[in-house]
Design an enzyme around this catalytic site. Structure first.
Site, PDB file in Angstrom:
ATOM      1  N   GLY A   1       0.953  -1.236   0.037  1.00 37.17           N
ATOM      2  CA  GLY A   1       0.126   0.143   0.194  1.00 37.17           C
ATOM      3  C   GLY A   1       0.813   1.323  -0.139  1.00 37.17           C
ATOM      4  N   ASN A   2       0.250   2.263   0.400  1.00 42.06           N
ATOM      5  CA  ASN A   2       1.111   3.620   0.383  1.00 42.06           C
ATOM      6  C   ASN A   2       0.352   4.519   1.391  1.00 42.06           C
ATOM      7  OD1 ASN A   2      -0.972   5.504  -0.989  1.00 42.06           O
ATOM      8  ND2 ASN A   2      -0.883   4.000  -2.503  1.00 42.06           N
ATOM      9  N   SER A   3       0.904   5.805   1.545  1.00 41.95           N
ATOM     10  CA  SER A   3       0.485   6.479   2.806  1.00 41.95           C
ATOM     11  C   SER A   3      -0.537   7.417   2.442  1.00 41.95           C
ATOM     12  CB  SER A   3       1.598   7.061   3.637  1.00 41.95           C
ATOM     13  OG  SER A   3       2.480   7.587   2.615  1.00 41.95           O
ATOM     14  N   SER A   4      -1.136   7.318   1.342  1.00 44.94           N
ATOM     15  CA  SER A   4      -2.193   8.544   0.977  1.00 44.94           C
ATOM     16  C   SER A   4      -3.503   8.346   1.852  1.00 44.94           C
ATOM     17  CB  SER A   4      -2.435   8.266  -0.499  1.00 44.94           C
ATOM     18  OG  SER A   4      -3.565   9.171  -0.661  1.00 44.94           O
TER      19      SER A   4
ATOM     20  N   ALA B   1      -3.602   7.496  -5.106  1.00 43.89           N
ATOM     21  CA  ALA B   1      -2.380   6.966  -5.132  1.00 43.89           C
ATOM     22  C   ALA B   1      -2.721   5.499  -5.478  1.00 43.89           C
ATOM     23  CB  ALA B   1      -1.470   7.174  -4.062  1.00 43.89           C
TER      24      ALA B   1
END
Ligand code: CTP
Length: 430
Positions: free
Chosen positions: A233-236, A300
């Site tokens: 995942g990502n931190s958006s 994102a």
């Protein structure tokens, strides 16, 4: 060369208006200045007159020695009514700084002073750049007044966040930087030219009226399963997308939000579709995009996903390492851009790292075939992911100021307003 009328109202930020005159004349524009009486307590007429090379007006009843002409223009043979003549000759009218009091007068159509009379008589684009204490800026009265102006087609140049004039005060309310104000004037000039040059809201509503416009926003960050409990995942957080969705809703748009793992709540009037993976996000967008007029692709989206996510949980026992095979996902934005129909506006978002961020994003504008890219520098911890502020550059395919509008550090809600203003101009006020 354009004729820029600058209205200066009372506030400590009036000193920044001097720099705006210097930048604007340096860029080859002709500038005239009108001041409110209070603003003279902060910066006197002599300074503005010296930098603009023209007389400064404060009262409707004083005689204009230049007879309403801008520097470089011939003066009329007769003595005209200055407040009508001066603004009648202007290509753009920018009020910076605009105090809470001046904003309230403008919203109510009062003609108390020269600055306000010019605003009422303006047929050119009008820009208002608020500057005040953060509590005054966030007061419901000020917010409502700004919304009224927006709905009338006035462009609001959002203030930045940071140290304020009073000792120890910090917050939203700093006047936008002079370079940003000049870029906003040039953007309004370019848009005003293509829209017929009439844009003060009395003639053409611009920036404010999104009634019936169908807006699709993606927000958050996708998650690609590795096994039943883990994911890439990502931190958006989804804050920027959510701010856009709410701002578009406030302007009257029909908003659909495709939210990828967003824990924040959105207004009930926003049609929300929650998704997890890039493939789910793509499916939702494919369904919504054909009926949308504007797409804000703020999510994102993962560029790669595990080829074979495992059922159950991968066990570590007996393993010294673990290799994951990844495959590329579909570029959703580029795919939608390839399917676009006439009248659709597509806006991408690029999170780039450090130097060259804007150049990299400019490449994406072309590669993805979109109308605008909003770029932010993720090397900075004080803006971007999971914080409430952002500082972006809006690159447009056919915009002015080399197609770049920079929006100084501001709350994401304010950045969203600037993005909507830019998109509105891109769509030619439609
Ligand atoms: N995007 C998309 N689908 C993807 C990846 C990105 O629609 N699979 C969209 C994003 O939502 C964003 C824009 O493309 O609006 C730019 O995303 P970004 O990740 O910066 O671009 P990439 O093309 O993935 O380039 P990079 O190699 O820098 O990751």
């Amino acid at each position: 060369m354009a004729r820029i009328l600058l209205g200066v109202s009372g506030g400590i930020a009036a000193y920044k208006a001097l720099e705006l005159v210097r930048l604007t004349t340096g860029a080859g524009h002709a500038v005239r200045v009108v001041q409110t009486p209070t603003s003279r307590r902060f910066v006197g007429e002599a300074s503005f007159a010296a930098l603009s090379g023209a007389p400064v007006l404060v009262s409707e009843f004083e005689r204009d020695p230049a007879r309403g002409a801008f520097p470089g223009d011939p003066q009329p043979a007769h003595d005209p009514l200055s407040h009508l003549e001066l603004v009648g000759n202007a290509d753009v009218y920018v009020i910076a700084p605009a105090s809470a009091n001046t904003i309230a007068k403008l919203a109510n159509g009062l003609a108390f002073d020269m600055l306000c009379s010019c605003a009422l008589a303006a047929t050119c684009p009008v820009l208002v750049a608020p500057a005040m204490n953060n509590h005054m800026y966030e007061h419901p009265a000020t917010r409502a007044n700004l919304q009224t102006l927006r709905e009338r087609g006035v462009t609001i140049v959002a203030p930045g966040e940071g140290r304020l004039a009073s000792k120890g005060e910090h917050g939203i309310g700093r006047l936008a930087e002079p370079a940003q104000l000049l870029a906003a004037c040039e953007a309004a000039l370019a848009a005003g030219t293509s829209a017929g040059g009439q844009a003060n809201g009395a003639v053409t509503a611009r920036g404010g009226d999104w009634d019936g416009v169908k807006v699709l926003v993606t927000a958050g960050g996708t998650r690609e399963p590795i096994d039943s409990v883990r994911f890439l995942g990502n931190s958006s957080s989804g804050r920027m997308g959510l701010a856009l969705a709410e701002a578009a809703l406030a302007r009257g748009a029909d908003v659909t939000l495709v939210a990828a793992n967003v824990s924040l709540a959105a207004s009930e009037a926003i049609a929300r579709r929650d998704v997890v993976t890039a493939a789910e996000l793509q499916r939702a967008c494919q369904e919504e995009f054909p009926v949308s007029d504007v797409l804000f692709m703020a999510a994102a989206v993962a560029d790669f996903r595990p080829v074979a996510p495992q059922q159950g949980k991968i066990k570590k026992s007996g393993r010294a390492s673990l290799a994951l095979e990844l495959e590329a996902t579909t570029d959703v934005l580029a795919t939608l851009a390839a399917q676009r129909r006439e009248g659709q506006t597509l806006v991408g978002f690029a999170a780039e790292h450090g130097d060259g961020a804007v150049e990299l994003a400019r490449g994406k504008l072309v590669e993805k075939g979109v109308d605008a890219i909003v770029v932010n520098d993720i090397s900075r911890a004080d803006i971007g992911f999971d914080v409430d502020a952002n500082e972006v550059t809006i690159l447009t395919a056919n915009g002015s100021a080399n197609g770049a509008i920079s929006v100084g550090r501001a709350a994401k809600s304010q950045v969203a307003e600037a993005i909507l203003d830019a998109v509105w101009r891109l769509r030619g006020g439609r």
